[in-house]
Design a protein around this motif. Structure first.
Motif, PDB file in Angstrom:
ATOM      1  N   VAL A 163     -40.557 -15.207 -36.981  1.00  0.00           N
ATOM      2  CA  VAL A 163     -41.316 -14.295 -36.111  1.00  0.00           C
ATOM      3  C   VAL A 163     -40.812 -12.872 -36.333  1.00  0.00           C
ATOM      4  CG1 VAL A 163     -41.795 -15.998 -34.304  1.00  0.00           C
ATOM      5  CG2 VAL A 163     -39.708 -14.608 -34.182  1.00  0.00           C
ATOM      6  N   TRP A 164     -41.657 -11.911 -35.971  1.00  0.00           N
ATOM      7  CA  TRP A 164     -41.298 -10.510 -36.239  1.00  0.00           C
ATOM      8  C   TRP A 164     -40.179 -10.023 -35.335  1.00  0.00           C
ATOM      9  CZ3 TRP A 164     -42.131  -6.863 -32.355  1.00  0.00           C
ATOM     10  CH2 TRP A 164     -42.972  -7.257 -31.301  1.00  0.00           C
ATOM     11  N   SER A 165     -40.067 -10.618 -34.145  1.00  0.00           N
ATOM     12  CA  SER A 165     -38.949 -10.263 -33.268  1.00  0.00           C
ATOM     13  C   SER A 165     -38.521 -11.483 -32.460  1.00  0.00           C
ATOM     14  CB  SER A 165     -39.338  -9.127 -32.316  1.00  0.00           C
ATOM     15  OG  SER A 165     -38.305  -8.959 -31.339  1.00  0.00           O
ATOM     16  N   HIS A 166     -37.425 -12.069 -32.871  1.00  0.00           N
ATOM     17  CA  HIS A 166     -36.918 -13.261 -32.194  1.00  0.00           C
ATOM     18  C   HIS A 166     -36.709 -12.999 -30.705  1.00  0.00           C
ATOM     19  CE1 HIS A 166     -34.580 -16.835 -31.405  1.00  0.00           C
ATOM     20  NE2 HIS A 166     -33.510 -16.134 -31.107  1.00  0.00           N
ATOM     21  N   LYS A 167     -36.052 -11.907 -30.387  1.00  0.00           N
ATOM     22  CA  LYS A 167     -35.729 -11.622 -28.981  1.00  0.00           C
ATOM     23  C   LYS A 167     -36.983 -11.390 -28.137  1.00  0.00           C
ATOM     24  CE  LYS A 167     -31.005  -9.943 -29.428  1.00  0.00           C
ATOM     25  NZ  LYS A 167     -30.112  -8.761 -29.409  1.00  0.00           N
ATOM     26  N   GLN A 168     -37.940 -10.661 -28.709  1.00  0.00           N
ATOM     27  CA  GLN A 168     -39.144 -10.328 -27.931  1.00  0.00           C
ATOM     28  C   GLN A 168     -40.102 -11.506 -27.772  1.00  0.00           C
ATOM     29  OE1 GLN A 168     -40.927  -6.242 -28.494  1.00  0.00           O
ATOM     30  NE2 GLN A 168     -39.432  -6.143 -30.151  1.00  0.00           N
ATOM     31  N   LEU A 169     -39.906 -12.542 -28.569  1.00  0.00           N
ATOM     32  CA  LEU A 169     -40.860 -13.654 -28.519  1.00  0.00           C
ATOM     33  C   LEU A 169     -40.266 -14.943 -27.938  1.00  0.00           C
ATOM     34  CD1 LEU A 169     -42.709 -12.987 -31.878  1.00  0.00           C
ATOM     35  CD2 LEU A 169     -43.634 -12.754 -29.588  1.00  0.00           C
ATOM     36  N   LEU A 170     -39.056 -14.853 -27.422  1.00  0.00           N
ATOM     37  CA  LEU A 170     -38.407 -16.065 -26.902  1.00  0.00           C
ATOM     38  C   LEU A 170     -39.181 -16.714 -25.757  1.00  0.00           C
ATOM     39  CD1 LEU A 170     -34.589 -15.289 -27.046  1.00  0.00           C
ATOM     40  CD2 LEU A 170     -35.780 -17.244 -28.058  1.00  0.00           C
ATOM     41  N   LYS A 171     -39.961 -15.910 -25.030  1.00  0.00           N
ATOM     42  CA  LYS A 171     -40.748 -16.472 -23.926  1.00  0.00           C
ATOM     43  C   LYS A 171     -42.224 -16.615 -24.295  1.00  0.00           C
ATOM     44  CE  LYS A 171     -37.632 -14.941 -20.286  1.00  0.00           C
ATOM     45  NZ  LYS A 171     -37.393 -14.014 -19.161  1.00  0.00           N
ATOM     46  N   THR A 172     -42.527 -16.372 -25.549  1.00  0.00           N
ATOM     47  CA  THR A 172     -43.910 -16.470 -26.006  1.00  0.00           C
ATOM     48  C   THR A 172     -44.158 -17.850 -26.601  1.00  0.00           C
ATOM     49  OG1 THR A 172     -43.984 -14.108 -26.479  1.00  0.00           O
ATOM     50  CG2 THR A 172     -45.606 -15.487 -27.600  1.00  0.00           C
ATOM     51  N   VAL A 173     -45.231 -18.497 -26.111  1.00  0.00           N
ATOM     52  CA  VAL A 173     -45.587 -19.816 -26.638  1.00  0.00           C
ATOM     53  C   VAL A 173     -45.757 -19.721 -28.158  1.00  0.00           C
ATOM     54  CG1 VAL A 173     -47.387 -21.594 -26.651  1.00  0.00           C
ATOM     55  CG2 VAL A 173     -46.641 -20.592 -24.480  1.00  0.00           C
ATOM     56  N   SER A 174     -45.093 -20.631 -28.849  1.00  0.00           N
ATOM     57  CA  SER A 174     -44.975 -20.732 -30.318  1.00  0.00           C
ATOM     58  C   SER A 174     -43.532 -20.493 -30.757  1.00  0.00           C
ATOM     59  CB  SER A 174     -45.893 -19.783 -31.109  1.00  0.00           C
ATOM     60  OG  SER A 174     -45.426 -18.438 -31.042  1.00  0.00           O
ATOM     61  N   HIS A 175     -42.738 -19.841 -29.877  1.00  0.00           N
ATOM     62  CA  HIS A 175     -41.352 -19.559 -30.271  1.00  0.00           C
ATOM     63  C   HIS A 175     -40.363 -19.834 -29.131  1.00  0.00           C
ATOM     64  CE1 HIS A 175     -38.458 -17.918 -33.087  1.00  0.00           C
ATOM     65  NE2 HIS A 175     -38.037 -17.018 -32.227  1.00  0.00           N
ATOM     66  N   THR A 176     -40.795 -20.545 -28.098  1.00  0.00           N
ATOM     67  CA  THR A 176     -39.874 -20.814 -26.981  1.00  0.00           C
ATOM     68  C   THR A 176     -38.869 -21.897 -27.385  1.00  0.00           C
ATOM     69  OG1 THR A 176     -41.252 -22.561 -26.001  1.00  0.00           O
ATOM     70  CG2 THR A 176     -41.688 -20.280 -25.307  1.00  0.00           C
ATOM     71  N   PRO A 177     -37.669 -21.846 -26.838  1.00  0.00           N
ATOM     72  CA  PRO A 177     -36.627 -22.822 -27.225  1.00  0.00           C
ATOM     73  C   PRO A 177     -37.051 -24.277 -27.045  1.00  0.00           C
ATOM     74  CG  PRO A 177     -35.647 -20.998 -26.034  1.00  0.00           C
ATOM     75  CD  PRO A 177     -37.137 -20.779 -25.972  1.00  0.00           C
ATOM     76  N   ILE A 178     -37.816 -24.580 -25.990  1.00  0.00           N
ATOM     77  CA  ILE A 178     -38.136 -25.992 -25.751  1.00  0.00           C
ATOM     78  C   ILE A 178     -39.023 -26.576 -26.853  1.00  0.00           C
ATOM     79  CG2 ILE A 178     -40.051 -25.408 -24.171  1.00  0.00           C
ATOM     80  CD1 ILE A 178     -39.374 -28.040 -22.684  1.00  0.00           C
ATOM     81  N   GLU A 179     -40.014 -25.801 -27.304  1.00  0.00           N
ATOM     82  CA  GLU A 179     -40.889 -26.337 -28.352  1.00  0.00           C
ATOM     83  C   GLU A 179     -40.196 -26.330 -29.711  1.00  0.00           C
ATOM     84  OE1 GLU A 179     -44.474 -23.748 -28.815  1.00  0.00           O
ATOM     85  OE2 GLU A 179     -43.383 -22.390 -27.503  1.00  0.00           O
ATOM     86  N   VAL A 180     -39.362 -25.304 -29.945  1.00  0.00           N
ATOM     87  CA  VAL A 180     -38.609 -25.261 -31.199  1.00  0.00           C
ATOM     88  C   VAL A 180     -37.665 -26.470 -31.293  1.00  0.00           C
ATOM     89  CG1 VAL A 180     -36.807 -24.005 -32.447  1.00  0.00           C
ATOM     90  CG2 VAL A 180     -38.782 -22.775 -31.518  1.00  0.00           C
ATOM     91  N   GLU A 181     -37.029 -26.766 -30.169  1.00  0.00           N
ATOM     92  CA  GLU A 181     -36.110 -27.910 -30.131  1.00  0.00           C
ATOM     93  C   GLU A 181     -36.851 -29.214 -30.421  1.00  0.00           C
ATOM     94  OE1 GLU A 181     -33.575 -30.099 -26.650  1.00  0.00           O
ATOM     95  OE2 GLU A 181     -33.597 -27.898 -26.635  1.00  0.00           O
ATOM     96  N   LYS A 182     -38.023 -29.346 -29.827  1.00  0.00           N
ATOM     97  CA  LYS A 182     -38.812 -30.561 -30.058  1.00  0.00           C
ATOM     98  C   LYS A 182     -39.276 -30.652 -31.511  1.00  0.00           C
ATOM     99  CE  LYS A 182     -40.428 -31.482 -25.359  1.00  0.00           C
ATOM    100  NZ  LYS A 182     -39.798 -32.819 -25.241  1.00  0.00           N
ATOM    101  N   LEU A 183     -39.674 -29.509 -32.076  1.00  0.00           N
ATOM    102  CA  LEU A 183     -40.098 -29.525 -33.477  1.00  0.00           C
ATOM    103  C   LEU A 183     -38.929 -29.896 -34.387  1.00  0.00           C
ATOM    104  CD1 LEU A 183     -42.729 -28.907 -35.148  1.00  0.00           C
ATOM    105  CD2 LEU A 183     -41.578 -26.800 -35.813  1.00  0.00           C
ATOM    106  N   ASN A 184     -37.753 -29.345 -34.073  1.00  0.00           N
ATOM    107  CA  ASN A 184     -36.561 -29.685 -34.858  1.00  0.00           C
ATOM    108  C   ASN A 184     -36.261 -31.182 -34.787  1.00  0.00           C
ATOM    109  OD1 ASN A 184     -36.208 -27.056 -35.660  1.00  0.00           O
ATOM    110  ND2 ASN A 184     -34.734 -26.578 -34.032  1.00  0.00           N
TER     111      ASN A 184
END
Length: 272
Positions: A163-184
């Motif tokens: 993503v273009w800004s990790h910090k700015q998108l942490l709460k944006t759907v597509s880059h939130t920790p919960i979905e990233v964790e599930k994808l991992n």
DNA sequence: ATGGTTGCTTGGCAA
């Protein structure tokens, strides 16, 4: 053998752009998402005219829809209605190579709406459950030694530089920790290899999607890597190259996603 | 928490 994934956002509207892409890349297999066309209206003749004799698809009115166009014979077509939502978000096929049969799964994972809270947003709940289902599906495959490629619009940018800004998108759907964790976790189910990251280091930015809504997302290069081509470790030695066709975002009437492609060296030489 | 644009379809949803 080139295999492509592209969220084309309306196949019928984008046929001219698909033709341009085929002229440029001429891949053996193209997997599409968001075809947005019911099966009766699928542009089969136009797709065949591009050189694809083996075509499988499943669609619905207005939304979703997936397709696989191939120059080589396909078998074992299967469509799964994941979690019985009635959405056309999965199609799989198999094909033969010199290293044996390869199973190919084309997924369109739900985007998940705008609010990253399952209590407020059922679409986000659907997305998380969909990924859980995928984890379970691949974990529970009876034949673990299969050669499998899974690809598509996963609607998740898992890495910091996806993503273009990790910090700015942490709460944006597509880059939130919960979905990233599930994808991992899903990736770990069969130790899937992220083929594009074999060639582009995790420290480098890499995107496959640029918003329609932003003013000049391409100029500002504010993108996300939502599209992925993964392969089981059995295929790792076959992976020779991976590309992102960023230019297609600058085309007239573009999709918001561009084609991504992985080159696998597992065709019989004589076949081509 | 919105807004912004696009596609399908023609009002409003989904992305």
């Amino acid at each position: 053998m080139k295999i492509v994934s592209w969220n084309i956002n309306s196949l019928r509207l984008r046929l001219p752009l698909l033709e341009r892409f085929v002229k440029e890349s001429n891949p053996h297999i193209i997997c599409l998402q968001e075809t947005k066309v019911v099966d009766e209206d699928f542009p089969l003749l136009a797709a065949k005219a591009l050189g694809y004799d083996f075509i499988e698809f499943v669609g619905e009115k207005s939304y979703n829809g997936v397709a696989i166009l191939s120059k080589i014979p396909l078998k074992k077509k299967n469509v799964i209605d994941v979690l019985d939502y009635g959405h056309k978000r999965h199609i799989s096929v198999a094909f033969d190579t010199k290293i044996g049969e390869v199973e190919l799964h084309n997924f369109y994972i739900p985007a998940g709406g705008d609010i990253a809270d399952v209590a407020l947003n059922l679409k986000f709940d659907h997305k998380l459950k969909f990924i859980d289902w995928m984890s379970q599906y691949f974990l529970s495959l009876a034949q673990k030694k299969k050669n499998i490629i899974i690809l598509g619009d996963f609607n998740i940018a898992p890495k910091e530089h996806d993503v273009w800004s990790h910090k700015q998108l942490l709460k944006t759907v597509s880059h939130t920790p919960i979905e990233v964790e599930k994808l991992n976790k899903m990736q770990e189910s069969l130790d899937f290899i992220d083929t594009h990251r074999m060639f582009v280091d995790d420290s480098q930015k890499l995107y496959s999607w640029w918003s329609y809504r932003a003013a000049d997302p391409l100029g500002a290069n504010k993108g996300r890597r939502l599209d992925h081509i993964w392969a089981t470790p059995s295929l790792k030695d076959c992976v020779k190259e991976a590309k992102v066709y960023k230019d297609f975002r600058a085309a007239t009437q573009p999709s918001d996603h561009v084609p991504i492609e992985t080159y696998f060296d597992f065709l019989e030489r004589e076949a081509f």
